[in-house]
Design a protein around this motif. Structure first.
Motif, PDB file in Angstrom:
ATOM      1  N   LEU A   1      15.041 -18.505  21.309  1.00 49.80           N
ATOM      2  CA  LEU A   1      15.162 -18.394  19.864  1.00 49.80           C
ATOM      3  C   LEU A   1      15.937 -19.569  19.270  1.00 49.80           C
ATOM      4  O   LEU A   1      15.602 -20.074  18.198  1.00 49.80           O
ATOM      5  CB  LEU A   1      15.847 -17.072  19.497  1.00 49.80           C
ATOM      6  N   VAL A   2      16.993 -19.994  19.957  1.00 50.85           N
ATOM      7  CA  VAL A   2      17.752 -21.156  19.483  1.00 50.85           C
ATOM      8  C   VAL A   2      16.858 -22.389  19.440  1.00 50.85           C
ATOM      9  O   VAL A   2      16.886 -23.170  18.477  1.00 50.85           O
ATOM     10  CB  VAL A   2      18.989 -21.390  20.381  1.00 50.85           C
ATOM     11  N   LYS A   3      16.043 -22.553  20.468  1.00 50.25           N
ATOM     12  CA  LYS A   3      15.131 -23.700  20.495  1.00 50.25           C
ATOM     13  C   LYS A   3      14.071 -23.588  19.408  1.00 50.25           C
ATOM     14  O   LYS A   3      13.735 -24.585  18.732  1.00 50.25           O
ATOM     15  CB  LYS A   3      14.480 -23.788  21.875  1.00 50.25           C
ATOM     16  N   GLU A   4      13.539 -22.383  19.197  1.00 51.06           N
ATOM     17  CA  GLU A   4      12.492 -22.180  18.200  1.00 51.06           C
ATOM     18  C   GLU A   4      12.980 -22.498  16.796  1.00 51.06           C
ATOM     19  O   GLU A   4      12.228 -23.048  15.981  1.00 51.06           O
ATOM     20  CB  GLU A   4      11.989 -20.735  18.277  1.00 51.06           C
ATOM     21  N   TYR A   5      14.234 -22.170  16.492  1.00 53.45           N
ATOM     22  CA  TYR A   5      14.778 -22.400  15.153  1.00 53.45           C
ATOM     23  C   TYR A   5      15.661 -23.636  15.087  1.00 53.45           C
ATOM     24  O   TYR A   5      16.394 -23.803  14.106  1.00 53.45           O
ATOM     25  CB  TYR A   5      15.556 -21.161  14.690  1.00 53.45           C
ATOM     26  N   ASP A   6      15.570 -24.483  16.122  1.00 53.41           N
ATOM     27  CA  ASP A   6      16.329 -25.728  16.165  1.00 53.41           C
ATOM     28  C   ASP A   6      17.810 -25.451  15.894  1.00 53.41           C
ATOM     29  O   ASP A   6      18.463 -26.096  15.071  1.00 53.41           O
ATOM     30  CB  ASP A   6      15.787 -26.735  15.138  1.00 53.41           C
ATOM     31  N   GLY A   7      18.334 -24.461  16.602  1.00 53.17           N
ATOM     32  CA  GLY A   7      19.687 -23.989  16.357  1.00 53.17           C
ATOM     33  C   GLY A   7      20.746 -24.742  17.143  1.00 53.17           C
ATOM     34  O   GLY A   7      20.458 -25.610  17.975  1.00 53.17           O
ATOM     35  N   ARG A   8      21.974 -24.377  16.872  1.00 59.40           N
ATOM     36  CA  ARG A   8      23.152 -24.958  17.497  1.00 59.40           C
ATOM     37  C   ARG A   8      23.892 -23.859  18.247  1.00 59.40           C
ATOM     38  O   ARG A   8      24.026 -22.732  17.745  1.00 59.40           O
ATOM     39  CB  ARG A   8      24.047 -25.572  16.421  1.00 59.40           C
ATOM     40  N   VAL A   9      24.386 -24.169  19.448  1.00 58.40           N
ATOM     41  CA  VAL A   9      25.118 -23.205  20.265  1.00 58.40           C
ATOM     42  C   VAL A   9      26.570 -23.653  20.370  1.00 58.40           C
ATOM     43  O   VAL A   9      26.854 -24.811  20.714  1.00 58.40           O
ATOM     44  CB  VAL A   9      24.503 -23.059  21.667  1.00 58.40           C
ATOM     45  N   ILE A  10      27.502 -22.746  20.068  1.00 53.21           N
ATOM     46  CA  ILE A  10      28.936 -23.001  20.197  1.00 53.21           C
ATOM     47  C   ILE A  10      29.478 -22.148  21.323  1.00 53.21           C
ATOM     48  O   ILE A  10      29.264 -20.924  21.348  1.00 53.21           O
ATOM     49  CB  ILE A  10      29.686 -22.692  18.890  1.00 53.21           C
ATOM     50  N   SER A  11      30.159 -22.793  22.254  1.00 49.02           N
ATOM     51  CA  SER A  11      30.803 -22.078  23.359  1.00 49.02           C
ATOM     52  C   SER A  11      32.259 -21.823  22.990  1.00 49.02           C
ATOM     53  O   SER A  11      33.040 -22.757  22.834  1.00 49.02           O
ATOM     54  CB  SER A  11      30.721 -22.914  24.643  1.00 49.02           C
ATOM     55  N   ASP A  12      32.610 -20.560  22.809  1.00 46.98           N
ATOM     56  CA  ASP A  12      33.979 -20.159  22.495  1.00 46.98           C
ATOM     57  C   ASP A  12      34.701 -19.890  23.813  1.00 46.98           C
ATOM     58  O   ASP A  12      34.468 -18.880  24.466  1.00 46.98           O
ATOM     59  CB  ASP A  12      33.967 -18.903  21.620  1.00 46.98           C
ATOM     60  N   ASN A  13      35.573 -20.805  24.202  1.00 48.65           N
ATOM     61  CA  ASN A  13      36.238 -20.711  25.503  1.00 48.65           C
ATOM     62  C   ASN A  13      37.633 -20.105  25.420  1.00 48.65           C
ATOM     63  O   ASN A  13      38.425 -20.246  26.345  1.00 48.65           O
ATOM     64  CB  ASN A  13      36.318 -22.109  26.127  1.00 48.65           C
TER      65      ASN A  13
END
Length: 618
Positions: free
Chosen positions: A251-263
């Motif tokens: 889904l992230v790829k389909e909507y050209d999204g951004r992923v944030i890793s909360d560490n």
């Protein structure tokens, strides 16, 4: 009016504020939760909540009822400990209402009534306040939800009446005030799916965070289809967020999204759907996870019982983190889900003139028997008191039981293996609904100098003293003690009334809290309380570092997700260490935190609060 900027740690902060400033003016205190740790609640919050003058009601999902009977001492006697059954799905709202005839404080968020939900996790809370001359319009929506909830959820005895009393108080408060904050609204799954109560896109931006997703990310896909965002951001905690990596990555790829890793080491349990439309940022917070059961189904169609709130915000609530490739989500391991009880579910046990009124969450398919552990007996001591025929959901058992006694169902299979159900605590309605009201005091009309100026007044005073003397309990024969001056000291017999003693202990706990009351009586500190003080008040020289008995995740610096409904949204970057729940010191506000809480007129905007110990519950 708008309150000045304040820090918000957890619902306990609001209770302490009310006890300090309210003057025992409350009538009702209601706590709804998925998991409710009664031992934690009694140790940390019960005394101070009773000191506000309120009747106290706590209700949680029956399938998650796993209270340690050794740590629960006041359930059914000093407050109403109830359970809820949503007919299969989860009873999942997180709500606190403190209400009186002149004002109310409402906290709606993501934290359970546990050490995790109120102290260790990063949670999101929204606070609504009714006071003075104004009331948020969402208060009326909440009262309607409380009143209608028993239509879809089966509760133990006493809880529907408590919901009705709270709803009536909120209605009365709102009716007498000017409605404000019409942009703030309550959403729930009671009548329709929550997703249908969200606006239609397209929107400029969509950002989401949740600790739980459904297995095929159906809810996330429906959100994206509904909002049609130009920009999409998803934040998650590697190793802590329970999501289906491949479907989310697609889904992230389909909507050209951004992923944030909360560490952040602190478990983030808040739920957030945030969007920007026509220059205004909005947030949906509360109990719904990004799952089909939470967002896509109504309760009538098999969805969870969920409660959320939509508020305008000025700053994003999305947690800080580092960008990472969406492909990395494909390697996210599946995490274990909370396991609901599979045994027989007992909903409640109420004292009635004929014995005990027993209610089950659902009719039993097979014969079972009921076991009782008296309040004065050790928790491992059980006696068989009745047979429960199949097909019945409510029946009366002619067995005597004190308030606070423990009851459970036992089902034995064909091989003779017993299956033990959850434990409920016998409720005495007269005692559980008792309020700690302040004594009626009358200003004295006579001053000491008056006794010397008026002989008739002095004569009346001496007569009153003689009346008091004759009314005193005489010293028992053969029992006396001498003072240091040789005078006799009368010793009054101990009052054998258990209810009077418990009332006295409740008064003590309301004034000084349960920990100090236990200390004064020389009682041992329960394990939960000892662990709580190790977390919040580490020994000198430890610098707050974890010990062998304290998980590292419970020692990290808290971050607050706070929620206000006025006009400001805040998200502290780093707050001070978590406040000690007994004293409720609020977390330090960050320099960027410009949030303002709502007073009588306004709700407080969504805010990260850092409450309880890490928990995998939703």
């Amino acid at each position: 009016m708008v309150e000045p900027p304040t820090a918000f740690a957890s619902p306990l902060t609001l209770i302490l504020d009310e006890e300090r400033t309210g003057g025992r003016s409350l009538e009702e205190a209601l706590f709804l939760s998925f998991t409710a740790d009664l031992g934690f609640f009694e140790e940390v919050a019960l005394g101070v909540t009773q000191a506000t003058g309120a009747r106290v009601t706590v209700a949680g999902d029956v399938s998650m009822a796993r209270n340690d009977p050794r740590s629960v001492r006041r359930a059914g006697r000093s407050y109403l400990a109830g359970l809820a059954y949503a007919h299969g799905p989860a009873f999942h709202p997180k709500l606190m209402v403190l209400a009186g005839p002149e004002h109310a404080t409402i906290a709606l968020g993501s934290g359970n009534t546990t050490l995790a939900g109120w102290q260790a996790n990063a949670e999101l809370w929204t606070v609504l306040r009714v006071d003075g001359e104004q009331s948020p319009t969402a208060v009326l929506e909440l009262s309607a939800w409380l009143r209608d909830l028993p239509e879809k959820v089966r509760f133990s005895a006493g809880v529907p009446q408590a919901l009705g009393r709270v709803a009536a108080l909120l209605d009365r408060l709102h009716r007498d005030r000017t409605p404000t904050a019409p942009q703030v609204c309550i959403v729930s799954s009671l009548r329709s799916p929550i997703i249908e109560q969200l606006p239609q896109g397209p929107v400029d931006e969509l950002a989401v965070f949740a600790p739980f997703y459904d297995r095929r990310s159906m809810a996330l896909r429906r959100l994206l289809e509904r909002f049609r965002p130009s920009r999409f951001t998803l934040a998650y905690q590697p190793g802590l967020s329970a999501l289906d990596g491949p479907s989310v990555a697609a889904l992230v790829k389909e909507y050209d999204g951004r992923v944030i890793s909360d560490n952040d080491q602190r478990y983030r349990h808040g739920k957030l759907v945030e969007w920007v439309s026509e220059g205004q940022r909005w947030a949906l917070t509360g109990s719904p996870n990004l799952s089909a059961a939470a967002l896509l189904l109504s309760q009538g169609d098999g969805g969870n019982c969920e409660l959320g709130i939509i508020t305008p915000i000025t700053t994003t609530l999305l947690p800080d983190g580092t960008d990472e490739p969406a492909a990395r989500l494909n390697t996210a391991p599946p995490l274990p889900r909370p396991i609901a009880s599979s045994g027989p579910l007992l909903l409640g046990a109420l004292r009635v003139p004929d014995g005990l009124e027993i209610s089950m969450a659902r009719p039993l398919p097979d014969t079972a028997h009921l076991e009782l552990s008296q309040a004065a007996a050790p928790p491992e001591s059980w006696e068989r008191i009745a047979e429960i025929p199949p097909g019945q959901a409510t029946l009366t058992v002619t067995a005597p039981a004190d308030a606070g006694s423990r009851v459970r169902l036992v089902v034995v299979d064909s091989d003779g293996v017993p299956s033990f159900g959850n434990i409920v605590f016998v409720v005495d309605p007269d005692r559980a609904l008792r309020r700690m009201t302040p004594p009626q005091s009358q200003a004295p009309t006579t001053r000491p100098p008056d006794l010397f100026a008026d002989p008739r007044l002095a004569e009346r005073f001496l007569g009153d003293l003689e009346t008091l003397r004759t009314g005193l309990t005489p010293t028992p024969a053969g029992v006396s003690a001498s003072s240091s001056t040789g005078g006799a000291v009368a010793t009054a017999p101990l009052d054998g009334d258990e209810d009077g003693w418990e009332r006295y202990l409740d008064e003590c706990a309301g004034r000084v809290g349960h920990p100090l009351t236990r200390f004064a009586l020389g009682s041992p500190c329960p394990p939960t309380s000892a662990r709580l003080f190790r977390i919040c008040c580490p020994s000198p020289g430890t610098s707050g570092s974890p010990t062998t008995s304290t998980p590292p995740s419970m020692m990290t610096t808290p971050r607050a997700w706070r929620q206000s409904t006025t006009a400001r949204q805040s998200m502290p970057k780093r707050a001070a260490p978590p406040p000690c729940p007994t004293f409720g010191r609020p977390t330090r506000k960050s320099a960027v935190d410009t949030g303002a809480g709502w007073s009588a007129s306004s709700p407080s905007l969504p805010t990260w609060a850092l409450p309880s110990a890490c928990s995998s519950s939703g």
